[in-house]
Design a protein around this motif. Structure first.
Motif, mmCIF file in Angstrom:
data_model
loop_
_atom_site.group_PDB
_atom_site.id
_atom_site.type_symbol
_atom_site.label_atom_id
_atom_site.label_comp_id
_atom_site.label_asym_id
_atom_site.label_seq_id
_atom_site.Cartn_x
_atom_site.Cartn_y
_atom_site.Cartn_z
ATOM 1 N N SER A 10 0.784 -1.220 0.000
ATOM 2 C CA SER A 10 0.000 0.000 0.000
ATOM 3 C C SER A 10 0.821 1.278 0.000
ATOM 4 N N ARG A 25 -4.771 -4.278 3.534
ATOM 5 C CA ARG A 25 -4.598 -4.952 2.248
ATOM 6 C C ARG A 25 -4.011 -6.343 2.433
ATOM 7 N N SER A 33 0.009 -2.914 -5.960
ATOM 8 C CA SER A 33 -0.358 -1.862 -6.901
ATOM 9 C C SER A 33 0.670 -1.793 -8.018
ATOM 10 N N ILE A 36 2.088 3.839 -7.554
ATOM 11 C CA ILE A 36 1.558 4.573 -6.410
ATOM 12 C C ILE A 36 1.847 6.052 -6.593
ATOM 13 N N GLN A 70 -10.807 -5.691 -6.968
ATOM 14 C CA GLN A 70 -9.459 -5.330 -7.392
ATOM 15 C C GLN A 70 -9.133 -5.930 -8.756
ATOM 16 N N ASP A 81 -4.694 0.028 -9.468
ATOM 17 C CA ASP A 81 -5.094 -0.659 -8.249
ATOM 18 C C ASP A 81 -6.606 -0.564 -8.110
ATOM 19 N N ASN A 85 -10.442 4.702 -1.940
ATOM 20 C CA ASN A 85 -9.529 4.811 -0.803
ATOM 21 C C ASN A 85 -9.849 3.765 0.256
ATOM 22 N N ARG A 98 -6.833 2.299 -1.441
ATOM 23 C CA ARG A 98 -5.620 3.115 -1.619
ATOM 24 C C ARG A 98 -5.269 3.911 -0.372
ATOM 25 N N ARG A 102 -3.166 8.175 -0.958
ATOM 26 C CA ARG A 102 -2.934 7.838 -2.364
ATOM 27 C C ARG A 102 -4.031 8.389 -3.267
ATOM 28 N N GLY A 104 -6.676 8.183 -5.901
ATOM 29 C CA GLY A 104 -7.502 7.062 -6.295
ATOM 30 C C GLY A 104 -7.891 7.101 -7.762
#
Length: 201
Positions: A10, A25, A33, A36, A70, A81, A85, A98, A102, A104
């Protein structure tokens, strides 16, 4: 869960929330992912979505649904990914997508200024259960305490800024009664300026 749990899939450590359980996760079995990218926080916008897919009411079933979503996002849609979030199950738990920092892939044009919570299921004709709704509210409050969401945030449904039925008619009707719902009349929301990302790690 530890107050800061590092998940290699993550990015940043994931702070815990006192009033809601976050399933990491690693715990739900995420694939890494592909890329990122981080956004500045606190964000001033929160979006509510529904997945329009299956509902789930146990951690095992919700974890399976997370893996399904996913795969759909990464393989079928070609995204880096899972888009949101955090996702919320009717088991009353929040599932790390995320996470807080991160960018999204949830709300076109707004991904770098907003955090999105998506409730797993289709809420066109009925509402999520109280456990899921309470988890959404608890996550927003947690985001404020962690400095990830501005205390004066504006809340919207996905359909407020896009041509979609999301987050479902019944859920949309409900969130419009929540205190921070930000749309006034027919005027479209105004996107705030993104703020620079600064890692505190």
């Amino acid at each position: 869960m530890n107050s800061l749990e590092k998940d290699c899939t993550s990015g940043l450590p994931l702070p815990a929330c006192e009033n809601v359980t976050i399933v990491t996760r690693a715990e739900w079995g995420a694939q890494p992912s592909k890329e990122i990218n981080y956004m500045g926080t606190p964000v001033g916008v929160v979006f509510i979505h529904h997945t329009a897919m299956s509902e789930c009411d146990t951690q095992d079933r919700c974890s399976e649904e997370m893996r399904t979503i996913q795969r759909f996002h990464q393989v079928d849609r070609g995204w880096d990914d899972i888009g949101y979030n955090f996702l919320i199950g009717e088991d009353g738990k929040a599932y790390e997508g995320r996470a807080w920092d991160r960018i999204g892939a949830h709300t076109r044009g707004w991904n770098d200024v907003a955090i999105a919570f998506s409730i797993m299921g289709d809420y066109t004709k009925h509402l999520p259960n109280d456990a899921a709704l309470n988890a959404v509210q608890a996550m927003i409050e947690c985001g404020i305490r962690l400095g990830k969401i501005d205390a004066d945030y504006k809340l919207y449904g996905h359909r407020d800024v896009g041509a979609t039925e999301c987050p479902g008619q019944r859920l949309y009707e409900l969130i419009r009664t929540w205190e921070h719902y930000g749309r006034v009349g027919s005027e479209p929301p105004v996107k705030p300026t993104p703020i620079p990302f600064h890692s505190g790690v």
